[in-house]
Design an enzyme around this catalytic site. Sequence first.
Site, PDB file in Angstrom:
ATOM      1  CD  GLU A   1      26.408 -12.785  40.089  1.00 32.92           C
ATOM      2  OE1 GLU A   1      25.617 -11.858  39.804  1.00 32.92           O
ATOM      3  OE2 GLU A   1      26.811 -13.613  39.244  1.00 32.92           O
TER       4      GLU A   1
ATOM      5  CD  GLU B   1      32.506  -5.817  35.533  1.00 31.22           C
ATOM      6  OE1 GLU B   1      32.838  -6.662  34.677  1.00 31.22           O
ATOM      7  OE2 GLU B   1      31.795  -6.083  36.528  1.00 31.22           O
TER       8      GLU B   1
ATOM      9  CD  GLU C   1      23.543  -6.288  33.435  1.00 35.12           C
ATOM     10  OE1 GLU C   1      24.712  -6.670  33.624  1.00 35.12           O
ATOM     11  OE2 GLU C   1      22.566  -7.045  33.464  1.00 35.12           O
TER      12      GLU C   1
END
Length: 339
Positions: free
Chosen positions: A259, A311, A319
């Site tokens: 990541e 998301e 986030e």
Amino acid sequence: MDRSQILRATAFVLLLLSFFVSLPGADAIGVNYGMMGNNLPTPEQVVSLYKSRNIANMRLFYPDSNVLNALKNSGLGVVLGTFTDDLQKLATSPSFAAEWVNTNVVPFASSVNFRYITAGNEVIPGGSASSVLPAIKNLVAALGNANLKIPVTTAVATNVLAESSPPSNGVFGSLSVMSPLVEYLQANSVPLHVNVYPYIAYADNFPSIRLDYALFTANGVVVQDGQLGYSSLFDAIVDATYSALEKAGGPNVEVVVSESGWPSGGGATGATIENAKTYNNNLIAHVQKNVGTPKKPGKNIETYVFAMFNENQKPAGTEQHFGLFNPDMTEVYQVNFTP
């Protein structure tokens, strides 16, 4: 143009195309496909989007049969993770590991290119840390019984490093867990997957870490470490991990960056569209050039950008803003994956 000229021209075009297809670094970049959203595209649409943007590899955090079915015959490389909640059972029950492989890997193995399986994500250090290596061993045994050879490893965050600055000082904490894991990876020639976030280091240490150092835009050396000079924080973190691997008995263990990304919003320090665009484009270009790091010059660094989509079911703030694409598949900002 006569027939011989046409044939020569066609041969040249084919040669040129083969050159671009085989460019070093062309398959070194992937993107994490997170699914914590209630408004995301179908798996089939997602796979098509990966292919249309020349993204070679996909990382999945856990098995999803709909996604795995969509990936059949796609040509994409796939990193498949396990649920953290499954780690203890994978570690203690060979029969559960066999069931996991027979359910999530075997039905797809002939048509899906599994690059790695990762037992857990960012569970070292933590309560499940001791389950990681036994889970890896049971998964490897289950894959062997199914006549499959897929490397099995785990993904760790950089908080697994007790020391990281300068990079030559890199050393793991939790050595009782990391040393046996590293020795196993060394013995089996399997890389360690590491989640590398210069953004987090920058935001947590602002203003002591320079923005240009975090964004790959510094014009010269920012950190000198003996004979090695660092102009990017990404390289420094990767090399600190290599130093830690050497000290833990894994001098030949490679690093896969599982990541790395930068948020485009969320209200935190440095979380802007312009910074995210700069970081991710520079990251991709850096990896595709195969320049390596100061400690490992010329070494390919397989890297997975985080993440494909914004998301909305993640915690509020940054986030929710790591995506390269909106849920409607429009770009948050332009990113170039073509070598």
